[in-house]
Design a protein around this motif. Structure first.
Motif, short mmCIF file in Angstrom:
data_model
loop_
_atom_site.label_atom_id
_atom_site.label_comp_id
_atom_site.label_asym_id
_atom_site.label_seq_id
_atom_site.Cartn_x
_atom_site.Cartn_y
_atom_site.Cartn_z
N HIS A 164 56.80 30.79 48.33
CA HIS A 164 55.55 31.09 47.63
C HIS A 164 54.65 29.85 47.58
O HIS A 164 53.43 29.95 47.80
CB HIS A 164 55.85 31.59 46.22
CG HIS A 164 54.62 31.83 45.39
ND1 HIS A 164 53.79 32.92 45.58
CD2 HIS A 164 54.07 31.10 44.37
CE1 HIS A 164 52.79 32.85 44.72
NE2 HIS A 164 52.93 31.77 43.97
N ARG A 167 52.98 29.29 50.95
CA ARG A 167 51.86 30.19 51.21
C ARG A 167 50.62 29.75 50.44
O ARG A 167 49.49 29.86 50.94
CB ARG A 167 52.25 31.63 50.86
CG ARG A 167 53.25 32.25 51.84
CD ARG A 167 53.40 33.74 51.62
NE ARG A 167 54.04 34.04 50.34
CZ ARG A 167 55.34 34.17 50.18
NH1 ARG A 167 56.16 33.99 51.21
NH2 ARG A 167 55.85 34.46 48.99
N ARG A 171 46.98 28.68 52.15
CA ARG A 171 45.69 29.26 51.78
C ARG A 171 44.69 28.17 51.37
O ARG A 171 43.51 28.21 51.74
CB ARG A 171 45.87 30.28 50.66
CG ARG A 171 46.52 31.58 51.10
CD ARG A 171 46.40 32.65 50.02
NE ARG A 171 47.13 32.27 48.81
CZ ARG A 171 48.39 32.63 48.56
NH1 ARG A 171 49.05 33.35 49.46
NH2 ARG A 171 48.97 32.26 47.44
#
Length: 233
Positions: A164, A167, A171
């Protein structure tokens, strides 16, 4: 008496292998720690030291693989004993790959700081995920040393947290690159480092899975074992 002597010698051989695996684990932990210091400070000499130390990790992998192979041939272990040796061989492979990922971080750190690319606060971008992966690796080695299946189970769930975090970093860096094309080169370097750290988390998870295989005889790869174990509590 012969069988008892043989069993004792096998235990001694296996303990020697375990000690060397933990030595290898200590080396890759140092590689990761020093690679992140080099990434944070721009210490080129430390980057090259990490890259050089990977040779020792690779040598240990070859030596341990050979020792495990000879143990299988000489002692012909069965059932639980064979399971332990085979899982240990896999742990050795994952440790070598962690060393490779740390080397990638060191190389990226050297390239980044040689170019003087300081548009993004590179280290702060990956600091949290780096600390998480380092803790996970340390705990995985501790679980292997003590054959602690409960600790190994807890570690498996932590890998999802690292995924997580990766990611989120990806981004964020994509946003940087879209808003200011001047950040593209350094943002990509930081992304490669984050990916290497995420892969280290994957390998630490693998080690935890092999601990469970040794202790419980369950091959839990590609299963949601952590969730299932929590339901069983």
């Amino acid at each position: 008496m012969t069988g008892e002597h043989s069993s004792k010698q096998y235990d001694l051989d296996l303990e020697s292998i375990r000690s060397k695996v933990l030595l290898m684990g200590g080396l890759v932990e140092s590689q990761l720690r020093d690679a992140m210091v080099a990434f944070r400070t721009g210490n080129i000499e430390m980057s090259f030291s990490v890259i050089k130390s990977d040779e020792n990790v690779n040598k240990l992998e070859v030596q341990l693989d050979e020792t495990c192979s000879h143990l299988i041939v000489r002692r012909q272990p069965t059932a639980n004993d064979l399971r332990t040796v085979m899982a240990t061989i896999k742990v050795i492979t994952d440790l070598e790959r962690i060393g490779d990922e740390a080397t990638k971080i060191a190389r990226t750190a050297a390239n980044l700081h040689e170019r003087g690319a300081l548009v993004i606060n590179h280290f702060e971008t990956v600091r949290v995920i780096a600390n998480s992966a380092a803790d996970m690796l340390h705990d995985a080695l501790d679980a292997f040393a003590r054959l602690d299946a409960k600790q190994a189970t807890r570690l498996i769930a932590q890998d999802a947290v690292i995924d997580h975090e990766f990611r989120s970093i990806m981004r964020s860096l994509i946003t940087f690159m879209m808003e200011d094309p001047r950040t593209i080169s350094s943002a990509l370097d930081t992304l490669w480092v984050a990916k290497a750290i995420e892969r280290i988390g994957d390998h630490a998870k693998n080690i935890a899975e092999y601990v469970i295989y040794i202790v419980e005889g369950k091959d839990i790869r590609h299963t949601d074992y952590a969730a299932a174990a929590k339901l069983d509590e």
